[in-house]
Design an enzyme around this catalytic site. Structure first.
Site, PDB file in Angstrom:
ATOM      1  N   ASP A  74      11.277 -19.386 -44.347  1.00 36.22           N
ATOM      2  CA  ASP A  74      10.639 -19.999 -43.186  1.00 36.22           C
ATOM      3  C   ASP A  74       9.354 -20.697 -43.580  1.00 36.22           C
ATOM      4  OD1 ASP A  74       9.887 -20.688 -40.619  1.00 36.22           O
ATOM      5  OD2 ASP A  74       8.933 -18.769 -40.243  1.00 36.22           O
ATOM      6  N   ASP A 103       9.545 -28.629 -40.568  1.00 34.96           N
ATOM      7  CA  ASP A 103       9.931 -27.222 -40.432  1.00 34.96           C
ATOM      8  C   ASP A 103      11.380 -27.015 -40.843  1.00 34.96           C
ATOM      9  OD1 ASP A 103      10.068 -24.540 -39.759  1.00 34.96           O
ATOM     10  OD2 ASP A 103      10.581 -24.971 -37.685  1.00 34.96           O
TER      11      ASP A 103
END
Length: 505
Positions: free
Chosen positions: A106, A323
């Protein structure tokens, strides 16, 4: 904090029965390559609405607020396909003796955390066919708690990654946009790697890192269907493993990934800076908790889309975020309609447009490929860097109707919000470099099944070839290898001639 369609901000799927061969990585003096896996729960396509819902859970958080001396190589596995709701994860070894944990990759969060012994609400099994583990600090003689006076904890408090409400123990509480959460405390222990130095491989190299020991999980984190052992945050704050290892001199202050979008899947994740001649860079927006870039304009088929540049200006509720944990891609509300209109003006003579569950879709009956029908899109950033998207980088094939293919725009509108989020849809099939030392991000279109050059110390220009644990140190190593081969052949010939076991015609 997730990769793919965010569930717990959004943690989603990991299916371990699909494993793909390791990708080839060219690495520098010191760098880490992690094994990435991407998994999926079903072979059937997932509706865009479900992907949007998972990503939306993730995006809620955006608006809240020892030197290794060599290359560390983790073979890369996995596959990418946004319609099967995959996610990227890697395996890390923690503690003494080393214990393996599956953790989700992440770039939208900072902290590495894993489920710990005596955890309340932590799942004990996974529907993803992976064996869940629990870290037990008392069972690792090298583990030690992180106190509130520890500099790492102090840095974590500044970035809201840690707190000190329980005596002198450095702890954390993360609440995610979908209502799930986790809390626990920080420990320091060894992270283990296979280190490659020169032409030799040295196993069991390690470095001490601080990571979270989860003692409580709530919401979707308690569900076993998509459970993994934890999350590996690749943010740039002080509690991130990247920052910790870089401060120890174990790795350069950079990491890179290359996510393959084809059917074969796979990906590369290295702690180091990929070196390719056509990578373009744009500066990171300073003093932001995420990887924010200054998007200035969007062009469709070379023509600028009429969007007020202030739409992309970074603020507490606006900005453009890179992201890898988001499956699709999202445009600020004011930018979405002009973007879709610009595409429609070009393609409506060749396709039939319709809206399906809030997404702009097209019925393609032509024998031409979407690459021939749909235009290229250019995202233009500060510093003159452009990210050129081919149609497959912003379109997703949903299904077919009476033999005609249905393609939908993968960019979604975030109602009432000014965020633009570049997820896996546009990041795939590109080298993406997070040069934290230089405070910039770069990218280049690339075949992610091919080797990459990684420089741990870019100023030296030195790179090494890493393939399944074998290393070749630029041309000098190849020359050494060639020399050794020639010497071996020469010795054999001399031996054969001397003992009459070889005849020369």
């Amino acid at each position: 904090m997730v990769v793919a369609a965010a569930r717990r901000y959004g943690l989603v799927v990991v299916l371990a029965w699909v494993v793909f061969p390791a990708a080839i990585v060219l690495c520098g003096e010191m760098g880490l390559t992690f094994q990435l896996e991407r998994a999926f729960p079903t072979s059937h396509g997932v509706p865009l609405g479900e992907l949007r819902a998972r990503d939306r859970s993730r995006h809620g958080r955006f608006l809240q607020q020892s030197s290794l001396g060599g290359v560390v190589d983790f073979p890369v596995e996995g596959t990418y396909d946004p319609f099967v709701v995959g996610l990227y994860f890697t395996r890390v070894l923690l503690g003494s003796p080393p214990k393996e944990f599956y953790v989700q990759i992440d770039t939208g969060s900072d902290v590495l955390w894993v489920s710990c012994a005596s955890c309340n609400g932590c799942p004990t099994s996974s529907g993803l066919q992976i064996q869940l583990e629990f870290f037990d600090p008392s069972g690792s003689p090298t583990a030690s708690p992180i106190s509130c006076s520890d500099q790492k904890c102090v840095l974590g408090i500044q970035s809201s990654d840690s707190e000190c409400s329980n005596g002198n123990q450095c702890s954390y509480t993360f609440q995610y946009g979908d209502g799930s959460g986790t809390s626990g405390y920080y420990v320091s222990d060894l992270m283990h790697f296979d280190t490659i130095a020169g032409n030799s491989v040295t196993s069991n190299s390690s470095a001490k890192v601080a990571f979270g020991c989860s003692t409580s999980q709530t919401g979707d984190l308690t569900k076993s269907d998509r459970a993994v052992d934890g999350i590996f945050g690749f943010g740039q704050q002080g509690m991130s493993v990247i920052a910790q290892l870089a401060s120890q001199g174990a790795i350069p202050n950079a990491f890179s990934h290359c996510l393959k979008g084809g059917n074969g899947g796979g990906g590369i994740l290295v702690l180091g800076q990929v070196i390719q001649p056509n990578i373009v860079y744009t500066p990171l927006v300073q003093s932001q908790p995420h990887y924010n870039l200054n998007l200035q304009s969007i062009a469709v088929n070379g023509q600028s889309v009429p969007i007020d540049s202030q739409v992309f200006t970074t603020s507490s509720t606006r900005g453009t975020i890179v992201d890898s944990g988001t499956t699709l891609a999202y445009l600020a509300e004011e930018a979405y309609d002009p973007f879709v209109d610009a595409i429609n003006q070009i393609v409506l003579q060749s396709v039939r447009a319709f809206v399906s569950r809030g997404s702009q879709c097209y019925l393609v009956t032509s024998t031409s490929s979407v690459s021939d029908i749909f235009p290229k899109v250019s995202l233009n950033f500060a510093g003159g860097a452009s990210m050129v998207l081919n149609p497959q980088d912003y379109l997703l094939q949903q299904n077919s109707i009476n033999g005609a293919a249905v393609w939908c725009i993968g960019f979604q509108k975030i109602q009432g919000q000014g965020l633009t989020i570049l997820g896996d849809l546009v990041l795939k099939d590109k080298i993406v470099v997070y040069d934290l030392a230089g405070q910039r991000i770069g990218w280049a279109n690339y075949d992610c099944s091919s080797p990459v050059n990684v420089s741990a110390t870019p100023s030296t220009g030195k790179s090494e070839y890493v393939n399944a644990g074998q290393i070749d140190n630029n041309s000098s190593s190849r020359d050494d290898l060639h020399s050794r081969v020639l010497v071996t052949i020469l010795v054999f010939l001399l031996y054969a001639l001397a003992y009459g076991e070889f005849s020369v015609l």
